[in-house]
Design an enzyme around this catalytic site. Structure first.
Site, PDB file in Angstrom:
ATOM      1  N   TYR A  24      46.431  -2.508   4.125  1.00 23.68           N
ATOM      2  CA  TYR A  24      45.292  -2.026   4.911  1.00 23.68           C
ATOM      3  C   TYR A  24      45.431  -2.360   6.400  1.00 23.68           C
ATOM      4  O   TYR A  24      44.443  -2.385   7.114  1.00 23.68           O
ATOM      5  CB  TYR A  24      43.989  -2.652   4.401  1.00 23.68           C
ATOM      6  CG  TYR A  24      43.420  -2.069   3.122  1.00 23.68           C
ATOM      7  CD1 TYR A  24      44.231  -1.568   2.114  1.00 23.68           C
ATOM      8  CD2 TYR A  24      42.041  -2.039   2.920  1.00 23.68           C
ATOM      9  CE1 TYR A  24      43.704  -1.060   0.943  1.00 23.68           C
ATOM     10  CE2 TYR A  24      41.498  -1.530   1.745  1.00 23.68           C
ATOM     11  CZ  TYR A  24      42.333  -1.042   0.767  1.00 23.68           C
ATOM     12  OH  TYR A  24      41.793  -0.548  -0.401  1.00 23.68           O
ATOM     13  N   LYS A  39      54.652  -7.619  -6.730  1.00 22.27           N
ATOM     14  CA  LYS A  39      55.406  -6.410  -7.074  1.00 22.27           C
ATOM     15  C   LYS A  39      56.752  -6.561  -6.393  1.00 22.27           C
ATOM     16  O   LYS A  39      57.255  -5.637  -5.750  1.00 22.27           O
ATOM     17  CB  LYS A  39      54.644  -5.155  -6.607  1.00 22.27           C
ATOM     18  CG  LYS A  39      55.188  -3.847  -7.136  1.00 22.27           C
ATOM     19  CD  LYS A  39      55.053  -3.651  -8.637  1.00 22.27           C
ATOM     20  CE  LYS A  39      55.960  -2.538  -9.112  1.00 22.27           C
ATOM     21  NZ  LYS A  39      55.956  -2.378 -10.596  1.00 22.27           N
ATOM     22  N   ASP A  71      51.279  -4.246 -12.065  1.00 21.77           N
ATOM     23  CA  ASP A  71      51.058  -3.291 -13.159  1.00 21.77           C
ATOM     24  C   ASP A  71      50.798  -4.044 -14.465  1.00 21.77           C
ATOM     25  O   ASP A  71      49.903  -3.703 -15.246  1.00 21.77           O
ATOM     26  CB  ASP A  71      52.236  -2.309 -13.293  1.00 21.77           C
ATOM     27  CG  ASP A  71      53.616  -2.965 -13.231  1.00 21.77           C
ATOM     28  OD1 ASP A  71      53.698  -4.173 -12.925  1.00 21.77           O
ATOM     29  OD2 ASP A  71      54.618  -2.267 -13.493  1.00 21.77           O
ATOM     30  N   ASP A 117      41.825  -4.359  -4.402  1.00 20.33           N
ATOM     31  CA  ASP A 117      40.867  -3.258  -4.479  1.00 20.33           C
ATOM     32  C   ASP A 117      40.901  -2.643  -5.874  1.00 20.33           C
ATOM     33  O   ASP A 117      39.868  -2.446  -6.526  1.00 20.33           O
ATOM     34  CB  ASP A 117      41.203  -2.209  -3.416  1.00 20.33           C
ATOM     35  CG  ASP A 117      40.242  -1.041  -3.459  1.00 20.33           C
ATOM     36  OD1 ASP A 117      39.029  -1.284  -3.601  1.00 20.33           O
ATOM     37  OD2 ASP A 117      40.704   0.115  -3.378  1.00 20.33           O
ATOM     38  N   ASP A 155      38.090  -3.114  -9.298  1.00 19.38           N
ATOM     39  CA  ASP A 155      37.378  -2.009  -9.968  1.00 19.38           C
ATOM     40  C   ASP A 155      37.598  -2.104 -11.478  1.00 19.38           C
ATOM     41  O   ASP A 155      36.668  -1.898 -12.267  1.00 19.38           O
ATOM     42  CB  ASP A 155      37.840  -0.635  -9.445  1.00 19.38           C
ATOM     43  CG  ASP A 155      36.876  -0.035  -8.410  1.00 19.38           C
ATOM     44  OD1 ASP A 155      36.225  -0.812  -7.687  1.00 19.38           O
ATOM     45  OD2 ASP A 155      36.782   1.211  -8.313  1.00 19.38           O
TER      46      ASP A 155
HETATM   47  C1  IPM Z   1      36.007  -1.766  -1.499  1.00 25.74           C
HETATM   48  C2  IPM Z   1      36.223  -0.351  -1.025  1.00 25.74           C
HETATM   49  C3  IPM Z   1      36.957  -0.355   0.300  1.00 25.74           C
HETATM   50  C4  IPM Z   1      38.280  -1.070   0.086  1.00 25.74           C
HETATM   51  C5  IPM Z   1      37.185   1.046   0.889  1.00 25.74           C
HETATM   52  C6  IPM Z   1      35.891   1.761   1.125  1.00 25.74           C
HETATM   53  C7  IPM Z   1      38.019   1.003   2.132  1.00 25.74           C
HETATM   54  O1  IPM Z   1      36.900   0.393  -1.987  1.00 25.74           O
HETATM   55  O2  IPM Z   1      35.335  -2.540  -0.797  1.00 25.74           O
HETATM   56  O3  IPM Z   1      36.472  -2.094  -2.601  1.00 25.74           O
HETATM   57  O4  IPM Z   1      39.241  -0.459  -0.388  1.00 25.74           O
HETATM   58  O5  IPM Z   1      38.337  -2.257   0.414  1.00 25.74           O
HETATM   59 MN    MN Z   2      37.139  -0.654  -3.901  1.00 23.18          MN
END
Ligand code: IPM
Ligand code: MN
Ligand code: NAD
Length: 354
Positions: A139, A190, A223, A247, A251
């Site tokens: 990032y 990785k 992975d 990130d 999720d």
């Molecule tokens: C998060 C979001 C952000 C990230 C995006 C919106 C840039 O997905 O906070 O998890 O990838 O950090």
């Molecule tokens: Mn995210």
């Protein structure tokens, strides 16, 4: 509990950010009642609506203003009406980077009363914390495009990994792990394919590990760790990883904890030179925005994290304890958790439990 006044910025942002932030604020107000803590709230109207009106995501002197707060409480940024990379790169990521919020602390727990999409899992099986590098890596924003629109267009997106950046996030990960009962740290790498950055990541992590003999330290390719989160989440405790890996893994972690609406994230500047920022991990969810059914738990939990960071652990415990008891009762759940409650109804249940 220490009596104090805090200056906190509210950046509700876009979509369901505007719906879950009021839930978090209501929980905070209930939790600080009779504690001597007072809060001076300032609403920052920044985000995609602001952009559509003014052509910018935040005020011109936005960083200077934002820097004056003790903390920033964020909802979500992003709208189908504004290109995502503009929305994100003119507000969210610069805040994380300029305020040196290089730690993104994201707990992922299957709270009692919730059902995981993984079969036969209980809260004993899913209790992880992600320590995500939050200021560099994939990032960093470095790169560019040439020959745009032609058949020979080239895009270069460079990952920037520094020894300092890796060292401090891995050390933070070990610190978190050393204070948890299981004392385990998994480093997501990785280094088989990413032969420069991730090889350095592993080397630095191995060196830092020597300072923490009490922590059980392992390396997994990212992975494999993604698969492990699904097949054997109970074998994971603290995960330290790069920006993009974190990130994705968080999720997964939130989803296996019942919903993307559950997990919170603290963007922490450990040196406290700048304000830290607290938000649910989910986005603005345009598909359900405006319906009043967003799950507010991630935002409420992020509010609890904010008070932990401010040194008010009791307030954190009061908020999270109420969340846990409400979910354990199982009567008030938003649709993503299999219930019929609205955002406001779940928030009200948490407030009355507090
Ligand atoms: C998060 C979001 C952000 C990230 C995006 C919106 C840039 O997905 O906070 O998890 O990838 O950090
Ligand atoms: Mn995210
Ligand atoms: P998202 O997290 O907004 O939504 C993904 C899915 O999860 C959707 O189906 C959504 O309805 C559901 N969901 C998310 N949060 C929920 C909640 N609290 N309750 C119930 N369901 C919930 O991710 P996306 O769709 O990839 O992104 C939408 C927008 O949000 C994009 O503009 C993206 O850039 C942005 N985004 C911002 C942040 C942030 O501000 N930190 C984080 C992620 C995405």
């Amino acid at each position: 509990m220490t009596a104090r006044t805090y200056k906190i910025a509210i950046l509700a942002g876009d979509g369901i950010g505007k719906e879950v932030v009021p839930a978090g604020l209501a929980a905070i107000e209930a939790a600080i009642k009779n504690t001597g803590i007072t809060i001076e709230w300032t609403e920052l109207p920044w985000g995609c609506d602001y952009y559509l009106e003014k052509g910018r995501m935040m005020d011109e002197d936005g960083f200077e203003r934002a820097a004056t707060f003790d903390a920033i409480y964020l909802g979500a940024i992003g709208s189908p009406k504004v290109p995502d990379h503009i929305a994100v790169w003119d507000l969210l990521l610069p805040l994380r980077q300029r305020f040196q919020q290089y730690v993104n602390l994201r707990p992922m727990r299957l709270l009692p009363g919730l059902t995981s999409p993984l079969a036969n899992r209980t809260s004993a099986d899913i209790d992880m914390v992600c320590v995500r590098e939050n200021s560099e890596g994939e990032y960093s924003g470095v790169g560019g495009r040439v020959h745009v629109g032609t058949g020979h267009e080239v895009a270069i997106q460079t990952g920037v990994f520094t020894r300092t950046g890796i060292e401090r996030i891995v050390r933070y990960g070990f610190e978190v792990a050393s204070k948890r009962p299981r004392k385990m740290l998994a480093s997501a790498t990785k280094s088989n394919a990413l032969r420069h950055a991730m090889v350095m990541w592993d080397e630095v992590a191995d060196i830092v590990a020597k300072d923490y003999p009490q922590v059980e330290y392992r390396k997994y390719h990212v992975d494999a760790i993604a698969a492990r989160m699904v097949t054997n989440p109970g074998s994971l405790d603290v995960i330290v990883c790069s920006n993009l890996f974190g990130d994705i893994l968080t999720d997964i972690g939130s989803a296996i904890s019942g919903s993307l609406g559950i997990a919170p994230g603290a963007n922490i500047n450990p040196e406290r030179t700048f304000p830290s920022m607290f938000e649910p991990i989910h986005g603005s969810a345009p598909d359900i925005a405006g319906k009043g059914i967003a799950n507010p738990i991630g935002a409420i939990w992020a509010a609890a994290q904010m008070f932990d960071h401010l040194g008010q652990r009791d307030v954190h415990d009061r908020i999270l304890g109420a969340v846990e008891r409400v979910l354990a009762k199982g009567t008030v759940k938003t649709p993503d958790l299999g219930g019929k409650a609205t955002t406001k109804e779940l928030a009200a249940a948490v407030v009355s439990e507090i």
